[in-house]
Design an enzyme around this catalytic site. Structure first.
Site, short mmCIF file in Angstrom:
data_model
loop_
_atom_site.label_atom_id
_atom_site.label_comp_id
_atom_site.label_asym_id
_atom_site.label_seq_id
_atom_site.Cartn_x
_atom_site.Cartn_y
_atom_site.Cartn_z
N ASP A 1 0.88 -1.17 0.00
CA ASP A 1 0.00 0.00 0.00
C ASP A 1 0.92 1.22 0.00
OD1 ASP A 1 -2.32 1.65 0.27
OD2 ASP A 1 -1.88 1.82 2.41
N GLU B 1 -1.34 -1.62 -4.80
CA GLU B 1 -2.54 -0.81 -5.01
C GLU B 1 -2.23 0.30 -6.01
OE1 GLU B 1 -5.03 2.25 -2.31
OE2 GLU B 1 -4.99 0.19 -1.53
N ASP C 1 -2.31 1.00 7.26
CA ASP C 1 -1.54 0.83 6.03
C ASP C 1 -1.12 -0.62 5.82
OD1 ASP C 1 -1.27 3.71 5.11
OD2 ASP C 1 -0.45 3.85 7.14
#
Length: 171
Positions: A8, A67, A139
């Site tokens: 992420d 992502e 996160d």
């Protein structure tokens, strides 16, 4: 067995999560964050690159799920996020790892069942799916969710391939 590193990306905090997938079972390996010192952006990008490289070296994933960037209201923030993402992807590619990319809504849909799920819902489902004793940091949970999404996509693609082979035999 396949070990997947989920990432992420963030210019200040980049989450990572590692899971193993073997014989239909997913097992938590590790998760955490690469936190930058907050200096100039080029230095932070170097920290992200080195930090993800250390994670890869320590845990030996075979695949990476990242992502994708979505457009924020602030174009400058989106650019910094894209650069952080590039540093993380470069670290994976420098270790000859294949990288798959998923949108935030694809990840949320895969983990929670709806593409507009709140972060707390993602954290809860990651904790439940992996049987974690505590809720992972935001996160890290997003990174674990990316890794889980990748595994779900691999399983689905495998089923489609198997169905195609089976259908070919029936003809």
């Amino acid at each position: 067995m396949t070990r997947v590193l989920g990432i992420d990306p963030g210019s200040r905090v980049t989450g990572f999560g590692i899971v193993e997938w073997a014989e239909g079972q997913v097992v938590y390996v590790e998760s955490g964050c690469v936190r930058t010192a907050g200096g100039p952006l080029p230095e932070r990008l170097g920290e992200i690159f080195r930090g993800i490289g250390e994670v890869v070296g320590a845990y030996g994933p075979q695949e990476v799920a990242v992502e994708q960037v979505f457009m924020h209201r602030n174009a400058g923030s989106a650019l910094k996020l894209g650069q952080a993402r590039g540093a993380a992807i470069s670290a994976a590619v420098a270790h000859d790892l294949p990288v798959s990319e998923y949108t935030p809504s694809e990840i949320k849909q895969s983990i929670v069942g709806k593409g507009n799920a709140a972060k707390v819902q993602v954290q809860h489902m990651v904790q439940a799916l992996l049987g974690l004793a505590a809720t992972p940091q935001e996160d890290a949970a997003d990174a674990l969710a990316a890794a889980l999404c990748h595994i779900h996509h691999r399983q689905t693609n495998g089923r489609f391939r198997a169905a195609g082979v089976a259908a070919g035999r029936r003809r």
